[in-house]
Design a protein around this motif. Structure first.
Motif, short mmCIF file in Angstrom:
data_model
loop_
_atom_site.label_atom_id
_atom_site.label_comp_id
_atom_site.label_asym_id
_atom_site.label_seq_id
_atom_site.Cartn_x
_atom_site.Cartn_y
_atom_site.Cartn_z
N LEU A 13 0.83 -1.20 0.00
CA LEU A 13 0.00 0.00 0.00
C LEU A 13 0.87 1.25 0.00
CD1 LEU A 13 -2.63 -1.07 2.66
CD2 LEU A 13 -2.87 -1.12 0.18
N PRO A 14 0.42 2.31 -0.65
CA PRO A 14 1.21 3.55 -0.66
C PRO A 14 1.25 4.18 0.74
CG PRO A 14 -0.92 3.91 -1.69
CD PRO A 14 -0.82 2.43 -1.41
N VAL A 15 2.35 4.83 1.04
CA VAL A 15 2.50 5.54 2.31
C VAL A 15 1.83 6.90 2.15
CG1 VAL A 15 4.14 6.52 3.95
CG2 VAL A 15 4.64 4.35 2.83
N PRO A 16 0.93 7.27 3.06
CA PRO A 16 0.27 8.57 2.96
C PRO A 16 1.27 9.72 2.97
CG PRO A 16 -0.80 7.20 4.61
CD PRO A 16 0.45 6.50 4.21
N ALA A 17 0.98 10.77 2.22
CA ALA A 17 1.88 11.92 2.10
C ALA A 17 2.16 12.57 3.44
CB ALA A 17 1.30 12.93 1.12
N TRP A 18 1.17 12.62 4.32
CA TRP A 18 1.37 13.29 5.60
C TRP A 18 2.39 12.57 6.46
CZ3 TRP A 18 0.24 11.07 10.31
CH2 TRP A 18 -0.55 9.94 10.29
#
Length: 61
Positions: A13-18
């Motif tokens: 899963l992608p890591v959230p930008a925040w």
């Protein structure tokens, strides 16, 4: 979802930008709970609105 299944899926899963310091805000729902809800939908063939109340609301799907 078992802990072993989650351990296999989480790195995909992608890591959230925040979390990377690029702004944005934290998500309102846990990714693991959302995946559990999607798996329930696929397995049961039901609509999101018919999901148990402990899953995220259908407007989030």
């Amino acid at each position: 979802m078992t802990d072993e299944e989650w351990a296999a899926v989480r790195p995909l899963l992608p890591v959230p930008a925040w979390l990377k310091g690029r702004g944005g805000q934290p998500e309102g729902y846990c990714h693991r709970r959302l995946l559990d809800a999607i798996r329930c939908l696929v397995a049961g063939g039901i609509s999101w609105r018919a999901m148990p109340a402990d899953f995220p609301g259908w407007g989030r799907g």
